[in-house]
Design an enzyme around this catalytic site. Sequence first.
Site, PDB file in Angstrom:
ATOM      1  N   GLY A 219       0.834  -1.184   0.000  1.00  0.00           N
ATOM      2  CA  GLY A 219       0.000   0.000   0.000  1.00  0.00           C
ATOM      3  C   GLY A 219       0.876   1.243   0.000  1.00  0.00           C
ATOM      4  N   ILE A 220       0.226   2.409   0.014  1.00  0.00           N
ATOM      5  CA  ILE A 220       0.970   3.657   0.026  1.00  0.00           C
ATOM      6  C   ILE A 220       1.188   4.100   1.472  1.00  0.00           C
ATOM      7  CG2 ILE A 220      -1.097   5.094  -0.084  1.00  0.00           C
ATOM      8  CD1 ILE A 220       0.513   6.994  -1.900  1.00  0.00           C
ATOM      9  N   GLY A 221       2.286   4.779   1.723  1.00  0.00           N
ATOM     10  CA  GLY A 221       2.544   5.287   3.067  1.00  0.00           C
ATOM     11  C   GLY A 221       3.932   4.943   3.557  1.00  0.00           C
ATOM     12  N   GLY A 222       4.292   5.541   4.684  1.00  0.00           N
ATOM     13  CA  GLY A 222       5.634   5.400   5.222  1.00  0.00           C
ATOM     14  C   GLY A 222       6.009   3.978   5.563  1.00  0.00           C
ATOM     15  N   MET A 223       5.100   3.255   6.212  1.00  0.00           N
ATOM     16  CA  MET A 223       5.450   1.896   6.638  1.00  0.00           C
ATOM     17  C   MET A 223       5.624   0.935   5.467  1.00  0.00           C
ATOM     18  SD  MET A 223       3.426   1.357  10.202  1.00  0.00           S
ATOM     19  CE  MET A 223       3.874   2.347  11.645  1.00  0.00           C
ATOM     20  N   GLU A 244      -2.209  -3.362  -6.540  1.00  0.00           N
ATOM     21  CA  GLU A 244      -3.153  -2.351  -7.023  1.00  0.00           C
ATOM     22  C   GLU A 244      -2.393  -1.102  -7.481  1.00  0.00           C
ATOM     23  OE1 GLU A 244      -6.483  -1.198  -4.383  1.00  0.00           O
ATOM     24  OE2 GLU A 244      -5.491   0.747  -4.313  1.00  0.00           O
TER      25      GLU A 244
END
Length: 446
Positions: A219-223, A244
């Site tokens: 997914g998108i994001g820092g982690m 995706e």
Amino acid sequence: MDYQKLYKEKLTTPAEAVKLVKSGDWVDYGWCTNHPVALDKALAARKDELSDVKVRGGVTMWMPEICKAEDAGEHFTWNSWHMSGVDRKIVAKGMGYFGPMRYSELPRFYRENVDVDVAMIQVTPMDAHGNFSYALAASHLSDMLAKAKHIIVEVNENMPWVNGLTGSEINIRDVDFVVEGENPSVAELGAGGEPTDVDRAVAALIVPEIPNGACLQLGIGGMPNTVGSMIAQSDLKDLGVHTEMYVDAFVDIAKAGKITGARKNLDKGRQVYAFAAGTKKLYDYVDHNPDVMAAPVDYTNDVRVLAQLDNFISINNAIDMDLFGQVNAESAGVKHISGTGGQLDFVMGAYLSNGGKSFICMSSTVVGKDGTLKSRIVPTLTNGSIATDPRSAVQYIVTEYGMINLKGASTWERAERIISIAHPDFRDELIKDAEKMKIWRKSNRR
């Protein structure tokens, strides 16, 4: 067929092209980086002669011109399939709304449930066979364009050409008008700042769970990006990609030699995704790259497809979760943040995969607007918050304090495991809440 002749016959100005739009129409801007620029400006210029024009988009990367005027809401209504920060600003202005969905179902929505009077999207320049690539987003665009009564394409020479399945290109024969746009740089989406200690701690728990030959979804994001960085520096090999959203982390992993796709059960050797957004590094990498493949989202996110990919690893973010195991990844109370997108598809699909694992990761706390530290693990989801992933679907949850698996766990076992990865400062209060809700046994560990 003389495609160049046909191109010239259909070439017009943005101002002429948008005359197709009438009051009361449904207009579709496509998805993310495909949103039009020159056509959007031309449509905004017609504001005062139009009313009740309903426009659809999603993952909006810049403020549409049609939404900028003070009285824009008297003429246009913005409808987003997945909220970005820009979409949230449009909603706050009083002229924007969200369309709930599981992203995998969006193509079917267009086939069965919604109307499109005029579609206008950015595309690549035409090739020798009369085709325009949708560039970074196959997504749902073919079904959207098939439903449209009129189609306008806005050519942008800076759009990368992405190879793909059927559903990633449109031919000049199927277009009403062609507009040569202003060739703006493709909108970039940064990967965020340097990873925090919490990001690293969460990533360090997940990476050892990934086997050689695994097929990745991030997914998108820092982690998720930090997990990607650690994978790029790891000893893992023969990884695959079926996701995706294609983000910069995949480019780093591929350039580190970790991605071959050699063990994929489907699309062997290809990195498959529905849409991409990131930095110029990503756009340069995917341009005419035979290793990557754009595909409609009802293929990339279909749980029946995901179930065929062995060792499918799904890694996504959450906003908060409750002691029953419900995960909210899209709202803060009634304030909408993003959307279900494909998270639920991938949570379910990873569990159906032979050897697959689904990880939902988050920091245990967040600093509130008042400066106080708040737990992301709460007794029950805040009133109005959306349960993106029902408690029955969730598998692994990870914070900086540990990793838990909720499959097979009863309510009291879930409460104990979830509290064990909460911030220590909040655990005693969460135990009291669990006791009040009758999901804490006296024999539970404290």
